[in-house]
Scaffold this motif. Structure first.
Motif, PDB file in Angstrom:
ATOM      1  N   UNK A   1      36.355  33.966  42.910  1.00 36.99           N
ATOM      2  CA  UNK A   1      36.925  35.050  42.095  1.00 36.99           C
ATOM      3  C   UNK A   1      36.337  36.365  42.589  1.00 36.99           C
ATOM      4  N   UNK A   2      37.202  37.367  42.767  1.00 37.25           N
ATOM      5  CA  UNK A   2      36.740  38.673  43.255  1.00 37.25           C
ATOM      6  C   UNK A   2      35.749  39.298  42.280  1.00 37.25           C
ATOM      7  N   UNK A   3      34.865  40.128  42.805  1.00 38.88           N
ATOM      8  CA  UNK A   3      33.892  40.838  41.982  1.00 38.88           C
ATOM      9  C   UNK A   3      34.562  41.881  41.112  1.00 38.88           C
ATOM     10  N   UNK A   4      33.808  42.424  40.182  1.00 39.85           N
ATOM     11  CA  UNK A   4      34.318  43.434  39.262  1.00 39.85           C
ATOM     12  C   UNK A   4      34.264  44.805  39.936  1.00 39.85           C
ATOM     13  N   UNK A   5      35.312  45.589  39.731  1.00 38.85           N
ATOM     14  CA  UNK A   5      35.412  46.939  40.273  1.00 38.85           C
ATOM     15  C   UNK A   5      35.297  47.955  39.144  1.00 38.85           C
TER      16      UNK A   5
ATOM     17  N   UNK B   1      38.219  40.355  33.273  1.00 37.30           N
ATOM     18  CA  UNK B   1      39.288  39.530  32.699  1.00 37.30           C
ATOM     19  C   UNK B   1      39.762  38.408  33.627  1.00 37.30           C
ATOM     20  N   UNK B   2      39.220  38.340  34.824  1.00 37.02           N
ATOM     21  CA  UNK B   2      39.625  37.279  35.759  1.00 37.02           C
ATOM     22  C   UNK B   2      38.996  35.929  35.413  1.00 37.02           C
ATOM     23  N   UNK B   3      37.999  35.947  34.523  1.00 34.92           N
ATOM     24  CA  UNK B   3      37.366  34.708  34.079  1.00 34.92           C
ATOM     25  C   UNK B   3      37.744  34.464  32.616  1.00 34.92           C
TER      26      UNK B   3
ATOM     27  N   UNK C   1      40.427  34.893  22.336  1.00 33.45           N
ATOM     28  CA  UNK C   1      41.622  34.240  21.803  1.00 33.45           C
ATOM     29  C   UNK C   1      42.883  35.093  21.965  1.00 33.45           C
ATOM     30  N   UNK C   2      42.752  36.410  21.793  1.00 29.74           N
ATOM     31  CA  UNK C   2      43.945  37.271  21.812  1.00 29.74           C
ATOM     32  C   UNK C   2      43.931  38.238  22.984  1.00 29.74           C
ATOM     33  N   UNK C   3      43.478  37.779  24.117  1.00 25.26           N
ATOM     34  CA  UNK C   3      43.419  38.612  25.312  1.00 25.26           C
ATOM     35  C   UNK C   3      42.037  38.544  25.932  1.00 25.26           C
ATOM     36  N   UNK C   4      41.893  39.237  27.037  1.00 22.14           N
ATOM     37  CA  UNK C   4      40.625  39.265  27.760  1.00 22.14           C
ATOM     38  C   UNK C   4      40.197  40.715  27.934  1.00 22.14           C
ATOM     39  N   UNK C   5      38.884  40.979  27.867  1.00 28.04           N
ATOM     40  CA  UNK C   5      38.442  42.363  27.933  1.00 28.04           C
ATOM     41  C   UNK C   5      38.260  42.903  29.348  1.00 28.04           C
ATOM     42  N   UNK C   6      38.354  44.204  29.427  1.00 31.09           N
ATOM     43  CA  UNK C   6      37.791  45.020  30.489  1.00 31.09           C
ATOM     44  C   UNK C   6      36.989  46.088  29.753  1.00 31.09           C
ATOM     45  N   UNK C   7      36.113  46.795  30.447  1.00 29.96           N
ATOM     46  CA  UNK C   7      35.233  47.757  29.803  1.00 29.96           C
ATOM     47  C   UNK C   7      35.593  49.191  30.169  1.00 29.96           C
ATOM     48  N   UNK C   8      35.322  50.105  29.242  1.00 27.37           N
ATOM     49  CA  UNK C   8      35.531  51.540  29.460  1.00 27.37           C
ATOM     50  C   UNK C   8      34.281  52.277  29.011  1.00 27.37           C
ATOM     51  N   UNK C   9      33.799  53.176  29.851  1.00 25.58           N
ATOM     52  CA  UNK C   9      32.683  54.032  29.468  1.00 25.58           C
ATOM     53  C   UNK C   9      33.092  55.479  29.723  1.00 25.58           C
ATOM     54  N   UNK C  10      32.809  56.339  28.760  1.00 24.23           N
ATOM     55  CA  UNK C  10      33.058  57.781  28.888  1.00 24.23           C
ATOM     56  C   UNK C  10      31.805  58.503  28.420  1.00 24.23           C
TER      57      UNK C  10
END
Length: 185
Positions: A31-35, A56-58, A64-73
């Motif tokens: 699985x590709x690394x996180x970008x 979200x690739x893992x 249960x209702x989707x897979x996360x990605x992260x956001x930082x501001x």
């Protein structure tokens, strides 16, 4: 269109600018690394916003209702803030659910411009709900983008004592500041 192309198109429609990409070497075979996808001067001049792709690739049993990605501001021009989001996602994917209200003790200072060394996960303040919830990337799951907020590890005990709502609305809490006053117990 591939899932990553659909995801980038979604982000392009929101931010309307060309980002910078920072890749992590995968710790998960096959699985590709996180970008980290980093946008300068978003939401305002002197800020950076970064969104991950690859968490979200893992899978995780809590998703249960989707897979996360992260956001930082954050109100900083130091790219370490954007790069660390991808690093955390890459290190903890498959192990950490990245659920709202969860804290992550990073264990060391995140950047030279701040003493912060931990994170709180909650809804992303930079994005509207339709931009972070149930993002269709053409896969058999949707993406739900979670906000990653820098905090001081010394605040974790206070957070655990007073809870998310009281911490979030505390007069010393500023979700964009990397140099704010510590919240004391």
């Amino acid at each position: 269109m591939t899932p990553i192309e659909k995801y980038l198109e979604h982000l392009d429609n929101i931010f309307q600018q060309e980002p910078e990409f920072y890749n992590n070497e995968s710790l998960t075979e096959g699985i590709k690394g996180v970008t980290s996808i980093v946008y300068k001067n978003i939401p305002d001049e002197g800020f950076i916003t970064a969104i991950t792709y690859g968490l979200s690739l893992v899978t995780h049993p809590d998703w249960k209702s989707g897979r996360p990605e992260l956001c930082i501001s954050v109100e900083s021009e130091n790219l370490d803030w954007g790069i660390v989001a991808g690093f955390i996602a890459n290190q903890l994917r498959g192990q950490c659910p990245f659920s709202y209200g969860e804290v992550i003790d990073f264990g060391e200072q995140i950047s030279e411009d701040s003493e912060m060394d931990a994170f709180l996960i909650f809804a992303p303040s930079t994005l509207s709900k339709e931009d972070y919830s149930d993002v269709d990337i053409g896969a058999d799951y949707k993406i739900n983008i979670a906000g990653l907020y820098p905090i001081y590890s010394s605040e974790i005990a206070v957070y655990n004592e007073i809870g998310l709502e009281e911490f979030w609305f505390h007069p010393d809490f500023d979700n964009y500041s990397t140099t704010r006053k510590k919240i004391e117990g």
